[in-house]
Enzyme design. Structure first.
Site, PDB file in Angstrom:
ATOM      1  N   ASP A 150     101.228  68.371  83.046  1.00 48.54           N
ATOM      2  CA  ASP A 150     100.034  69.057  82.540  1.00 48.54           C
ATOM      3  C   ASP A 150      98.846  68.761  83.456  1.00 48.54           C
ATOM      4  OD1 ASP A 150      98.086  70.262  81.051  1.00 48.54           O
ATOM      5  OD2 ASP A 150      98.332  69.009  79.270  1.00 48.54           O
ATOM      6  N   HIS A 221     102.477  80.115  77.907  1.00 43.55           N
ATOM      7  CA  HIS A 221     101.167  79.446  77.932  1.00 43.55           C
ATOM      8  C   HIS A 221     100.420  79.775  79.235  1.00 43.55           C
ATOM      9  CE1 HIS A 221      98.165  76.523  76.936  1.00 43.55           C
ATOM     10  NE2 HIS A 221      98.417  75.789  78.004  1.00 43.55           N
TER      11      HIS A 221
HETATM   12  C1  HEM Z   1      98.979  72.083  72.911  1.00 47.19           C
HETATM   13  C2  HEM Z   1      98.075  71.790  73.804  1.00 47.19           C
HETATM   14  C3  HEM Z   1      98.295  72.102  75.252  1.00 47.19           C
HETATM   15  C4  HEM Z   1      99.310  71.689  76.064  1.00 47.19           C
HETATM   16  C5  HEM Z   1     100.452  70.758  75.718  1.00 47.19           C
HETATM   17  C6  HEM Z   1      99.089  72.299  77.351  1.00 47.19           C
HETATM   18  C7  HEM Z   1      99.910  72.142  78.441  1.00 47.19           C
HETATM   19  C8  HEM Z   1      99.811  72.864  79.620  1.00 47.19           C
HETATM   20  C9  HEM Z   1     100.766  72.821  80.698  1.00 47.19           C
HETATM   21  C10 HEM Z   1     102.029  71.975  80.715  1.00 47.19           C
HETATM   22  C11 HEM Z   1     100.324  73.648  81.669  1.00 47.19           C
HETATM   23  C12 HEM Z   1     101.013  73.971  83.018  1.00 47.19           C
HETATM   24  C13 HEM Z   1     100.621  73.062  84.129  1.00 47.19           C
HETATM   25  C14 HEM Z   1      99.166  73.119  84.505  1.00 47.19           C
HETATM   26  O1  HEM Z   1      98.740  73.945  85.296  1.00 47.19           O
HETATM   27  O2  HEM Z   1      98.437  72.324  83.944  1.00 47.19           O
HETATM   28  C15 HEM Z   1      99.083  74.218  81.213  1.00 47.19           C
HETATM   29  C16 HEM Z   1      98.313  75.102  81.922  1.00 47.19           C
HETATM   30  C17 HEM Z   1      97.106  75.600  81.501  1.00 47.19           C
HETATM   31  N1  HEM Z   1      96.529  75.399  80.276  1.00 47.19           N
HETATM   32 FE1  HEM Z   1      97.269  74.289  78.767  1.00 47.19          FE
HETATM   33  N2  HEM Z   1      97.949  73.064  77.301  1.00 47.19           N
HETATM   34  C18 HEM Z   1      97.447  72.985  76.030  1.00 47.19           C
HETATM   35  C19 HEM Z   1      96.318  73.614  75.536  1.00 47.19           C
HETATM   36  C20 HEM Z   1      95.497  74.424  76.279  1.00 47.19           C
HETATM   37  C21 HEM Z   1      94.309  75.056  75.802  1.00 47.19           C
HETATM   38  C22 HEM Z   1      93.762  74.902  74.384  1.00 47.19           C
HETATM   39  C23 HEM Z   1      93.777  75.757  76.848  1.00 47.19           C
HETATM   40  C24 HEM Z   1      92.529  76.600  76.922  1.00 47.19           C
HETATM   41  C25 HEM Z   1      91.663  76.765  75.966  1.00 47.19           C
HETATM   42  C26 HEM Z   1      94.647  75.575  77.975  1.00 47.19           C
HETATM   43  C27 HEM Z   1      94.439  76.103  79.234  1.00 47.19           C
HETATM   44  C28 HEM Z   1      95.338  76.058  80.268  1.00 47.19           C
HETATM   45  C29 HEM Z   1      95.114  76.678  81.558  1.00 47.19           C
HETATM   46  C30 HEM Z   1      93.882  77.463  82.001  1.00 47.19           C
HETATM   47  C31 HEM Z   1      96.242  76.413  82.331  1.00 47.19           C
HETATM   48  C32 HEM Z   1      96.516  76.863  83.777  1.00 47.19           C
HETATM   49  C33 HEM Z   1      97.113  78.234  83.782  1.00 47.19           C
HETATM   50  C34 HEM Z   1      97.423  78.667  85.200  1.00 47.19           C
HETATM   51  O3  HEM Z   1      96.533  79.251  85.813  1.00 47.19           O
HETATM   52  O4  HEM Z   1      98.528  78.415  85.679  1.00 47.19           O
HETATM   53  N3  HEM Z   1      95.673  74.762  77.594  1.00 47.19           N
HETATM   54  N4  HEM Z   1      98.789  73.708  79.958  1.00 47.19           N
END
Ligand code: HEM
Length: 359
Positions: A150, A221
Site C-alpha cells: 500500500d 480499487h
Molecule cells: C480500506 C482502506 C484502503 C486500503 C486497504 C487501500 C489500499 C490500497 C492499495 C493496496 C493500493 C495499491 C498500491 C498503491 O498505489 O498504493 C491503493 C491505491 C490507491 N488508493 Fe487505497 N486503500 C484504502 C483506502 C483508500 C481511500 C479511502 C482512498 C481515497 C479516498 C484511497 C486512494 C487510493 C489511491 C489514489 C490509490 C492509487 C491509485 C493509482 O493511481 O494507482 N485508498 N490503495
C-alpha cells in the site's frame, strides 16, 4: 521552487515510518486556549522527544477540524475547511465522526510515538479528550492487512509537494494541507475465501510483485481511485495509511490518511468509492472493508502553528468555560494519589512562553 520562500510546512511529506499514532481529540468547553498553546509548543515537544534519537525520525503533524477552528484562531478561515460529509451509498456507508484536532505522529520506533502522544495528552488534560486513538505498524514490506503493498503510486519529491501543499490559491494558508482520515475494519474471513487472482482483481495490482494489472476491473480499487481533473491531468493525493489491529478482538484494519492541497480530490475519490462511478456500483474493496470513522482537518503550516494569529476575541457560546469544578473533577481530585489538585488543565496560564516543560 516558489514554495521554498513561503511558509514552512509541517512534516506532511514524510516517508513511511515503521510506527504511527493517530490521536483524534475533541476540545472540551473552555479548552481552546490550552489547545492553542499546545499547538504552538508542538515543534518543541517533538524536539524534546526526538532530538536524542535522530534515527527514530520522529515527526508530528497537527490538523484542526472545522468546528474547532473559530475557537482557536481569529481572522480568516482556510478556504475549503468544512466538516467531513457522510456518504451513504446503496451498499456502503462512510460515516462522519467527531474530530476537533488530530495529531499524526510518526517514527521508526513506537516508543517515540507513544512518548510524544503521552506528553501531548497530559498537556491537554481537562481541555481536550481523545475520541479515537490508533496505533499503526508497518506490516512486512509496506503491506496492508489484506496482504497488498500500500502506497506504491504515491507521488514523490516535487510532485508530492504539489499534490499536498496549499499554494497561492489560499495565500494566508499556503504551506498548509487538508487531511482526511478514516478507520477501516477488514472482514478477513470473507477476504480469505477469495483466491489470489480474485484478490488481485479487487485491488488492481498483483499481490506478490505489486505490479498494476494491465486490464482493470471497473470496480477495482485502483480503477476507482484514478481521478482526472477538468484538464485531463491525474489528480493526486498523498496517502499515509497504516495497518492496525487487535488480534484478540479479531480487529484487522487500515487507517486511511490522505493529504491534499484541496479536500475536493480526496472527496471525489470517496464519492467514487462509496457512491460508484459510471462504470462501477462501488469500489470492490468496500465489500471487505467497513469505514467506522471519518473526519476532515486543515493542517496549517508549521509557521502558522508556532506563531498563530490572535485568538478570537469573544468565545463562541459553545466554548464558554464550563463551571470551574464539576462532580467529575471532584472525583478525579479524590483519585489523585499525590494529593495535588489534578485539575491544572482547567486553568491554562496564558503567560507561559512557548517553551517545552516537563509536566
Ligand atoms: C480500506 C482502506 C484502503 C486500503 C486497504 C487501500 C489500499 C490500497 C492499495 C493496496 C493500493 C495499491 C498500491 C498503491 O498505489 O498504493 C491503493 C491505491 C490507491 N488508493 Fe487505497 N486503500 C484504502 C483506502 C483508500 C481511500 C479511502 C482512498 C481515497 C479516498 C484511497 C486512494 C487510493 C489511491 C489514489 C490509490 C492509487 C491509485 C493509482 O493511481 O494507482 N485508498 N490503495
Amino acid at each position: 521552487m516558489a514554495q521554498s520562500q513561503g511558509p514552512e510546512p509541517q512534516a506532511v511529506l514524510g516517508l513511511p515510518t515503521r510506527a504511527a499514532v493517530f490521536l483524534v481529540l475533541a476540545v472540551e468547553p473552555g479548552g481552546h486556549p490550552a489547545v492553542r498553546e499546545l499547538l504552538t509548543e508542538l515543534d518543541g515537544l517533538v524536539r524534546s522527544v526526538g532530538f536524542r534519537h535522530p534515527d527514530g525520525r520522529l515527526s508530528c503533524v497537527a490538523g484542526i477540524g472545522s468546528a474547532a477552528w473559530d475557537g482557536l484562531y481569529g481572522g480568516p478561515r482556510p478556504a475549503e475547511l468544512h466538516p467531513f460529509a457522510e456518504l451513504r451509498g446503496p451498499r456502503h456507508l462512510a460515516p462522519a465522526t467527531p474530530g476537533d484536532v488530530i495529531l499524526h505522529i510518526r517514527a521508526e520506533r513506537m516508543d517515540l510515538c507513544f512518548e510524544l502522544a503521552t506528553l501531548c495528552t497530559r498537556r491537554l488534560a481537562g481541555s481536550a479528550r481523545v475520541v479515537d486513538e490508533t496505533h499503526g505498524f508497518t506490516y512486512f514490506d509496506q503491506r496492508d492487512l489484506l496482504g497488498f503493498v500500500d502506497g506504491t503510486e504515491n507521488p514523490g519529491g516535487r510532485r508530492a509537494a504539489l499534490a499536498a501543499h496549499v499554494g497561492a490559491e489560499d495565500g494566508p494558508f499556503s504551506g498548509g494541507s487538508y487531511l482526511i482520515v478514516q478507520k477501516y475494519l477488514h472482514d478477513l474471513g470473507s477476504w480469505d475465501t477469495l483466491n489470489t487472482e480474485q484478490q488481485e482483481r479487487v485491488i488492481g495490482r498483483t499481490k506478490l510483485s505489486d505490479v498494476e494489472l494491465g486490464e482493470q476491473a471497473a470496480d477495482s480499487h485502483v480503477a476507482v481511485n484514478q481521478v482526472q481533473g477538468a484538464d485531463g491531468e491525474e489528480q493526486q493525493i498523498l496517502r499515509a495509511n497504516m495497518p492496525f489491529g487487535t488480534v484478540g478482538r479479531g480487529e484487522y484494519g487500515t487507517y486511511f490518511a490522505g493529504y491534499c492541497r484541496t479536500p475536493a480530490v480526496t472527496e471525489e475519490m470517496l464519492r467514487r468509492m462509496f457512491l460508484g462511478t459510471p462504470e462501477a456500483a462501488h469500489d470492490r474493496i468496500l465489500d471487505f472493508s467497513t469505514a467506522v470513522t471519518g473526519s476532515l482537518f486543515f493542517v496549517p503550516s508549521a509557521d502558522f502553528l508556532a506563531d498563530p494569529p490572535p485568538a478570537p476575541e469573544t468565545p463562541a457560546p459553545e466554548q464558554r468555560p464550563r463551571p470551574t469544578v464539576t462532580p467529575a473533577d471532584v472525583a478525579r481530585v479524590h483519585r489523585t494519589a499525590n494529593g495535588s489538585l489534578g485539575i491544572g488543565g482547567l486553568k491554562p496560564d496564558h503567560h507561559r512562553p512557548a517553551r517545552v516543560r516537563a509536566t
